[in-house]
Structure formats: C-alpha cells, structure tokens
Design an enzyme around this catalytic site. Structure first.
Site, PDB file in Angstrom:
ATOM      1  N   LYS A  86     -44.844 -36.404 -52.319  1.00  7.36           N
ATOM      2  CA  LYS A  86     -45.884 -37.072 -51.827  1.00  7.36           C
ATOM      3  C   LYS A  86     -46.193 -38.565 -52.563  1.00  7.36           C
ATOM      4  O   LYS A  86     -47.382 -39.030 -52.702  1.00  7.36           O
ATOM      5  CB  LYS A  86     -47.280 -36.361 -51.875  1.00  7.36           C
ATOM      6  N   HIS A  92     -36.663 -33.721 -54.196  1.00 10.14           N
ATOM      7  CA  HIS A  92     -37.766 -33.559 -55.181  1.00 10.14           C
ATOM      8  C   HIS A  92     -37.498 -32.976 -56.440  1.00 10.14           C
ATOM      9  O   HIS A  92     -38.381 -32.352 -57.122  1.00 10.14           O
ATOM     10  CB  HIS A  92     -38.904 -32.833 -54.423  1.00 10.14           C
ATOM     11  N   SER A 140     -52.876 -36.226 -52.187  1.00  7.30           N
ATOM     12  CA  SER A 140     -51.734 -36.164 -50.969  1.00  7.30           C
ATOM     13  C   SER A 140     -51.171 -34.755 -51.178  1.00  7.30           C
ATOM     14  O   SER A 140     -51.161 -34.432 -49.918  1.00  7.30           O
ATOM     15  CB  SER A 140     -50.939 -37.250 -51.336  1.00  7.30           C
TER      16      SER A 140
HETATM   17  S1  PPS Z   1     -42.991 -36.058 -48.988  1.00  8.02           S
HETATM   18  O1  PPS Z   1     -43.274 -35.143 -47.937  1.00  8.02           O
HETATM   19  O2  PPS Z   1     -43.079 -35.866 -50.245  1.00  8.02           O
HETATM   20  O3  PPS Z   1     -41.491 -36.706 -48.609  1.00  8.02           O
HETATM   21  O4  PPS Z   1     -44.050 -37.255 -48.766  1.00  8.02           O
HETATM   22  P1  PPS Z   1     -43.944 -38.619 -49.073  1.00  8.02           P
HETATM   23  O5  PPS Z   1     -43.339 -39.519 -48.282  1.00  8.02           O
HETATM   24  O6  PPS Z   1     -43.363 -38.826 -50.604  1.00  8.02           O
HETATM   25  O7  PPS Z   1     -45.320 -39.183 -49.467  1.00  8.02           O
HETATM   26  C1  PPS Z   1     -46.212 -39.184 -48.294  1.00  8.02           C
HETATM   27  C2  PPS Z   1     -47.721 -40.026 -48.781  1.00  8.02           C
HETATM   28  O8  PPS Z   1     -46.839 -41.574 -48.770  1.00  8.02           O
HETATM   29  C3  PPS Z   1     -47.709 -42.127 -47.783  1.00  8.02           C
HETATM   30  N1  PPS Z   1     -47.073 -43.153 -47.078  1.00  8.02           N
HETATM   31  C4  PPS Z   1     -47.358 -44.450 -47.274  1.00  8.02           C
HETATM   32  N2  PPS Z   1     -48.206 -45.028 -48.107  1.00  8.02           N
HETATM   33  C5  PPS Z   1     -48.374 -46.771 -47.823  1.00  8.02           C
HETATM   34  N3  PPS Z   1     -47.362 -47.175 -47.023  1.00  8.02           N
HETATM   35  C6  PPS Z   1     -46.349 -46.678 -46.359  1.00  8.02           C
HETATM   36  N4  PPS Z   1     -45.523 -47.136 -45.493  1.00  8.02           N
HETATM   37  C7  PPS Z   1     -46.431 -45.107 -46.361  1.00  8.02           C
HETATM   38  N5  PPS Z   1     -45.554 -44.392 -45.601  1.00  8.02           N
HETATM   39  C8  PPS Z   1     -46.148 -42.928 -46.139  1.00  8.02           C
HETATM   40  C9  PPS Z   1     -48.250 -41.023 -46.810  1.00  8.02           C
HETATM   41  O9  PPS Z   1     -49.329 -41.472 -46.084  1.00  8.02           O
HETATM   42  C10 PPS Z   1     -48.692 -40.044 -48.099  1.00  8.02           C
HETATM   43  O10 PPS Z   1     -49.749 -40.401 -48.781  1.00  8.02           O
HETATM   44  P2  PPS Z   1     -51.306 -40.104 -48.536  1.00  8.02           P
HETATM   45  O11 PPS Z   1     -51.827 -40.254 -49.537  1.00  8.02           O
HETATM   46  O12 PPS Z   1     -51.518 -38.723 -48.346  1.00  8.02           O
HETATM   47  O13 PPS Z   1     -51.741 -40.840 -47.275  1.00  8.02           O
END
Ligand code: PPS
Length: 309
Positions: free
Chosen positions: A61, A122, A152
């Site tokens: 996340k 991860h 998150s």
């Molecule tokens: S995972 O399942 O571990 O692969 O998830 P990951 O992609 O690392 O993290 C998901 C969080 O990143 C946010 N997210 C973004 N934030 C800003 N801009 C963009 N383009 C974007 N894409 C993904 C996503 O909404 C999750 O965070 P939260 O705080 O839960 O919204």
C-alpha cells in the site's frame, strides 16, 4: 487483446472461488507471510531474474500500482493504448504471490514472459531472491509515511478476502506496530532497503514526493531507467497516472480482481490516494501512542518521511 487477458485473470479467480479464504500468516525467517507464499518460499527464493529485469519493491500500500503504471508508460513513450494491453498484475507480475489454481502465480506469469520484465514485490530486502542483487537488477523502492500506509493497509485488509481479518481499528494499529501484518514490520521494511540503497543502486522514492510533484518524480524514474522522453510525453504520463485517471482505468484499478479476492464494495482498491488521510482515522491519543513508539523504532535512522505535504 487486453479484454481477453483481463478476462482470463478474472475467470481464473471466479473458478478458484471455493478454495479462496482468508489465509493465515506463517513466519518465514521471522517475517509473517501469507501461508501460500510461505509454503512456496523455496521456489520464490530460487527465482533467477535476468539482468534487464526491473524490480519495484514496496511495503504493501505504499504506491506500487502507481509506480508500475509510470514505469510502463515511460517504457512505452507515453502510449496509453499500449499500456492497456493487460491489467497491472499481468503486465507486471507480483513475484511471490501464490493463489489456488487456476489463478496463475507470480512465478507462472514470469515463466511465460520475456525479459526485460517489470516485477513487483513486497518482500523485505533480506527475503528478495539473491539473484536480483547478483545480476545487478535495477530496483525502485517506494516508501510511504507509516500512518497513511497503515490506514491504507487497514482498508485493504478489510476488502482483500485472502488476508487475515484486520479486526477493530484500534487493535489494527497495535498489530501494525508489532509488525504482525502480511509482509511484516513496516519499520524493518523501510529501513532494510534504505540501508542498502547506495550499495545496490536502489532508487528510493517517497509517495509524498510523488503527490507533491509528480512531474519531478516521473523525471527521476526516467533518468534512473536511462530513458529519455519529451516534455510533452512527461506531461501526458503525469496526467494518465493521476489518481482520478487510474481509478477510472480498468487496467489499473484492479477491477480484474473480483470478489472473492478483492471486494471493492467494502473498500475500493483505488480508495483515496491522499497524503494525511491518517488524520481522519487516528484519535489524538492513538496518534501520541503511535508517535512515541515510532520514535523508539526509528531512532537509529534518519529517513525523511513526511506525514503531510
Ligand atoms: S498494493 O496492493 O500493495 O500493490 O497497493 P499499492 O498500489 O502499493 O497502494 C495502493 C495505494 O496507493 C494509492 N494509489 C494512488 N495514489 C495516488 N495517485 C495514484 N495514481 C495512485 N494509484 C494508487 C491507492 O489509492 C492506495 O492508497 P489509499 O490511501 O488506500 O487510497
């Protein structure tokens, strides 16, 4: 083509439905991992990447999907259609993920792909297959401030029906502080890659920097990858990878992973995408307890985290 690939993945998950449940965590060298991953760890450890493969490593996340999309667009000169050829987890396999058949594992997908591949993990630094370092693979690590990362992850554990139940919010904070969530301690994770970043030529990025100035961070990634795209293409990539656009894009919003794995009705994968959402979750008392513990755990390093911008 893209619809087909998305459909394969979607159908495989639907077929595995009866075997899916919230898998327990099993410790591998003191790191709690989903049991399916723990059971297959020897094969994961033995994975031998090609020197041209790129590793995108994160604590869950922290901004993995966002970074995967930026990299794919950079590698395709900002061609949005090319990057819609398949959903994120097919274009950029998740190294250690293992699921009941017929859902392909990360290793299954990688076996059928030619290098250079963009590989997500991860795993904490010490559990990354040593072939990545022996072959000097480029590695991008993305870190996110602990409180927003925790928030998150809490919502993700609610919606991801294959991870342990998060339980009540207050308990979850303590679980996170103890490192008792999938992939283990956030504190050890961010410190592990930080300590190795120079020796292993790891590009260490921060989610908050990407939010604050996405263009600057896209350019950093471009230089690290020895790519060169025009200013106009950079602008397009920044636009295509905005939270809003990625949330609407079926190739990046994880709609390819339906219930019973991701229940997007409980909480969408693309949830808020903000810095500072922790303020809507932590009470002042929870925040103080967390901060005290954080100071102690992080006193041996100086990683420039920001929980607001
Ligand atoms: S995972 O399942 O571990 O692969 O998830 P990951 O992609 O690392 O993290 C998901 C969080 O990143 C946010 N997210 C973004 N934030 C800003 N801009 C963009 N383009 C974007 N894409 C993904 C996503 O909404 C999750 O965070 P939260 O705080 O839960 O919204």
């Amino acid at each position: 083509m893209s619809d087909e690939k998305a459909m394969d993945y979607y159908t495989a998950i639907k077929k595995a439905e009866k075997q899916l449940h919230r898998f327990p965590l099993i410790s591998v060298r003191n790191v709690p991992l989903m049991s399916l991953i723990a059971d297959n760890f020897e094969n994961i450890w033995a994975f031998n990447p090609h020197p041209s493969d790129l590793l995108i490593a994160t604590y869950p996340k922290a901004g993995t999907t966002w970074t995967q999309e930026i990299v794919d667009l950079l590698q395709h000169n900002g061609d949005a259609e090319a990057c819609k050829r398949a959903p994120t987890p097919v274009r950029s396999p998740f190294l250690e993920i293992c699921s009941p058949k017929p859902i392909p594992s990360g290793l299954d997908l990688l076996k059928n792909m030619e290098p250079p591949r963009m590989i997500k993990t991860h795993l904490p630094f010490q559990l990354v297959p040593p072939g990545f370092w022996e072959n000097k693979c480029k590695t991008i690590y993305v870190a996110r401030n602990a409180k927003d990362n925790l928030v998150s992850y809490f919502h993700f554990d609610r919606m991801n029906q294959t991870q342990p139940e998060p339980g009540p919010w207050d308990d979850y904070i303590h679980k996170f502080m103890r490192g008792n969530t999938g992939w283990g301690s956030w504190y050890d994770h961010v410190k592990g890659y930080w300590a190795e970043r120079e020796k292993m030529n790891i590009l260490y990025l921060f989610y908050e920097d990407m939010k604050e100035n996405p263009r600057r961070e896209v350019e950093r990634i471009m230089r690290y990858l020895d790519l060169s795209v025009s200013d106009e293409v950079i602008s397009r990539i920044v636009e295509l990878t905005s939270f809003k656009n990625m949330k609407e894009n079926p190739m990046t919003n994880y709609s390819c992973v339906p219930a019973p794995v991701f229940n997007h009705e409980v909480s969408p994968f693309m949830r808020k995408g903000e810095v500072g959402d922790w303020r809507n979750h932590f009470t002042p008392e929870q925040s103080n307890i967390f901060d005290e513990d954080y100071k102690e755990k992080m006193k041996d390093v100086n990683i420039p985290f920001r929980d607001h911008i």
